[in-house]
Design an enzyme around this catalytic site. Structure first.
Site, PDB file in Angstrom:
ATOM      1  N   GLY A 127       2.195  -0.100  -2.505  1.00 42.70           N
ATOM      2  CA  GLY A 127       1.457  -0.564  -1.345  1.00 42.70           C
ATOM      3  C   GLY A 127       1.159  -2.042  -1.419  1.00 42.70           C
ATOM      4  N   SER A 128       1.624  -2.684  -2.500  1.00 43.77           N
ATOM      5  CA  SER A 128       1.461  -4.131  -2.690  1.00 43.77           C
ATOM      6  C   SER A 128      -0.025  -4.514  -2.620  1.00 43.77           C
ATOM      7  CB  SER A 128       2.295  -4.873  -1.645  1.00 43.77           C
ATOM      8  OG  SER A 128       2.376  -6.237  -1.930  1.00 43.77           O
ATOM      9  N   HIS A 129      -0.348  -5.526  -1.808  1.00 41.53           N
ATOM     10  CA  HIS A 129      -1.721  -6.046  -1.757  1.00 41.53           C
ATOM     11  C   HIS A 129      -2.587  -5.276  -0.765  1.00 41.53           C
ATOM     12  CE1 HIS A 129       0.591  -7.880   1.457  1.00 41.53           C
ATOM     13  NE2 HIS A 129      -0.542  -7.959   2.132  1.00 41.53           N
TER      14      HIS A 129
END
Length: 207
Positions: free
Chosen positions: A108-110
C-alpha cells in the site's frame, strides 16, 4: 471460479494498482491480477515459464492478496520466486540481482493501512500505463495463458544488505550518529540488520 472478471474502475492506475482492501480491492482481484500480469509477461518474453520475483509488505490484508495472486500466477505457468516481506527497493534489487523476467511488489506504499496494491516490473523496467489498462480488458475477456507453474522460496536479503553497506562511504574520519525510523513497516528487519553493519552509532526506532 469465473473465467472472467471486472476490476473496480478506480484501482487500475497509471503506474500501479491501488485500492482499499475489501472495499475496492479484493482477493478475487488479486487472483486475476496474477492471471493477467503473468500472461502479459509470458507473451512479452516468449517464455512459457517466466521467473517472476515477488515481495510484499506487512499489512493485514497482504497475506490474502499474496496467496490469491500466487494462485492466479501459477495457473498461467509462471514460476514465482517468493522473496518474502521487505521494502520495495529490495524487490527491485532482487529482480536485477537474480535476473528475473518480471517483478511484483504487493504494498500500500505510503497510503493508510487499510489500502493495498501492486507495483509491477517487466524485465528491469516499470510496467505501467496502457499495459495496466490492458489487464482490465484481459480480465473481462478471460484472456489468459494456462499452464502449471510453481512457487520457489528465495532470499536476497544478505546480498541486498551487502550492497547497501558497501555503498555507504562516510567522508573523512567522521563518526556518524544516525537514527533509522522504518515506521514499523516492512523495512524494519532490514533496517536493524543494516544498522549492525554500518560504522558509527546507528540506531533503529520503530523497527
Amino acid at each position: 471460479m469465473s473465467q472472467s472478471h471486472q476490476f473496480h474502475p478506480s484501482i487500475l492506475r497509471a503506474y500501479d494498482i491501488r485500492g482499499v482492501a475489501d472495499e475496492t480491492l479484493f482477493p478475487a482481484d488479486a487472483e486475476f491480477i496474477g492471471k493477467t500480469f503473468c500472461s502479459s509477461v509470458i507473451r512479452a518474453t516468449g517464455k512459457k515459464n517466466p521467473n517472476i520475483a515477488l515481495a510484499y509488505d506487512g499489512r493485514l490484508s497482504t497475506p490474502s492478496l499474496r496467496d490469491a495472486f500466487i494462485r492466479g500466477a501459477l495457473s498461467t505457468g509462471a514460476t514465482i520466486w517468493n522473496f518474502g516481506i521487505g521494502p520495495s527497493p529490495m524487490l527491485y534489487f532482487s529482480v536485477h540481482h537474480h535476473n528475473a523476467d518480471a517483478g511484483v511488489m504487493i504494498t500500500g506504499s505510503h497510503n493508510p493501512g487499510t489500502h493495498n496494491g501492486f507495483k509491477m516490473m517487466l524485465g528491469k523496467a516499470s510496467f505501467y500505463g496502457d499495459s495496466i489498462t490492458q489487464m482490465g480488458t484481459m480480465a473481462q475477456k478471460g484472456d489468459f495463458e494456462k499452464g502449471d507453474g510453481k512457487e520457489v522460496a528465495m532470499d536476497s536479503k544478505d546480498a541486498y544488505l551487502d550492497t547497501l553497506a558497501a555503498a555507504f562511504k562516510p567522508e573523512g574520519a567522521k563518526t556518524l550518529k544516525v537514527v533509522i525510523d522504518p515506521g514499523n513497516g516492512s523495512a524494519g528487519a532490514i533496517s536493524q540488520a543494516l544498522a549492525a553493519r554500518l560504522p558509527g552509532d546507528v540506531k533503529v526506532i520503530n523497527g
